[in-house]
Write an enzyme that holds these catalytic residues in place. Structure first.
Site: not given
Length: 364
Positions: A260, A286
């Site tokens: 994160d 991502e």
């Protein structure tokens, strides 16, 4: 103690009352001249030159000076304008009463003027002071009335009742006005709170909470709008799809919480390098998308190269100061592509960048 300046609405109502005073003066002067000319030759005491000087020109000149003073205060001392208008309304009424003939038995009703002015300001203190002055005036009327003149006494009693009724009505108007103002303020506050809440909800529906970029849904809506807009007003546009290389290994080696952090820092590099006309969103996982507008392909490629090198050169402390890389696929919109084909070509370019070594830009 700091006294706040008058609000635009207060200035507006001060101006309205001043204009009203001017109108009353002109009507008062016109009525005096009409009565005097009507009585010319029949009632010398009401139409002679001395009467005109003593009962028209001099008192009306005093009223004129009073209004001019109020205008000066309104212009140069706006903080004192409201109070000066209240005081002047009493002087205005008294001067008019003093110069009217005793034959006009209704002239005491002119003292209703300060009561009405006090109501307009919606302030109890002003109305209390005006009511007290009217009470003193009524007492003086009774004291100056002969005991045997029952007709005049009854008339004064009626006038006193009119003053009392007006004052009571004035307090009711002020109370009601304040209730309405509070209700309006509460309504405005509720509307503002609702508007703020809607703005927050609208933002939450468009923004990815982790990266603070736009989300997948907003990207598709914006890209579709841009392509529709191209039909009437063509402009340069490029779409870039960005994917973090080997992101699964980051999560496996350091944990999802570090993943994160990586997503946040990659997003920050993107926001730092794109322009105000550009658009960045997290497409999912991502993968990111960037829409670059109003610039030639060469400029857009330089921006994406800065993003590529900026991410690769960014040490991440949670990863032992190692960095991640990204692969980028770009497509230069040619004016004939649909939304799906535009995205497909940029995604194909990303696949080619991944297949041929990663950490690079491929343009289709």
């Amino acid at each position: 103690m700091h006294i706040p300046p008058p609000t635009p609405r207060q200035i507006y109502w001060n101006r309205v009352l001043l204009n009203t005073f001017w109108m009353v003066l002109f009507v008062y002067l016109a009525s005096q001249l009409f009565v005097s000319l009507s009585m010319w030759g029949h009632r010398p005491e009401l139409s002679g030159g001395q009467y005109i000087i003593n009962h028209i020109l001099i008192p009306d000149s005093i009223l004129l000076v009073l209004l001019l003073i109020l205008e000066v205060v309104h212009k140069w001392k706006p903080l004192m304008s409201e109070f000066s208008i209240i005081v002047a309304s009493h002087l205005y009424g008294i001067l008019m009463i003093m110069n009217l003939s005793t034959e006009y038995h209704v002239k005491p009703l002119i003292m209703l003027l300060p009561l009405l002015v006090s109501m307009i300001y919606l302030k109890d203190n002003y109305l209390k002071a005006s009511s007290a002055i009217c009470l003193l005036y009524i007492i003086m009327l009774f004291l100056n009335t002969a005991t045997y003149d029952y007709t005049l006494r009854i008339q004064n009693i009626i006038i006193a009742l009119i003053f009392a009724g007006t004052s009571l009505a004035g307090f009711g108007v002020i109370a009601r006005g304040r209730d309405l103002m509070r209700s309006l303020e509460n309504s405005v506050k509720s509307e503002q709170d609702l508007r703020i809440q809607n703005i927050i909800m609208d933002r939450l529906s468009k923004i990815d909470p982790l990266t603070d970029l736009y989300n997948h849904k907003t990207f598709h809506e914006y890209l579709g709008w841009l392509i529709e807009h191209q039909q009437n007003n063509p402009f340069p546009m490029q779409l870039a799809v960005v994917d973090i290389d080997n992101f699964k290994k980051v999560n496996d080696l350091y944990g999802h919480w570090v993943g994160d952090i990586v997503l946040k820092q990659v997003a920050a590099v993107m926001l730092k390098n794109i322009g105000s006309d550009d658009f960045a969103a997290r497409y999912g996982g991502e993968e990111f998308v960037i829409i670059l507008t109003a610039k030639p392909l060469e400029d857009s490629e330089r921006i994406m190269d800065r993003i590529l090198t900026g991410i690769a050169g960014l040490p991440i402390s949670e990863m032992e100061n190692k960095s991640v890389t990204v692969s980028i696929g770009m497509h230069d919109y040619n004016g004939a592509d649909s939304k799906s084909s535009t995205f497909q070509q940029a995604d194909d370019a990303l696949y080619e960048a991944k297949k041929t070594g990663k950490n690079k830009i491929v343009i289709f």
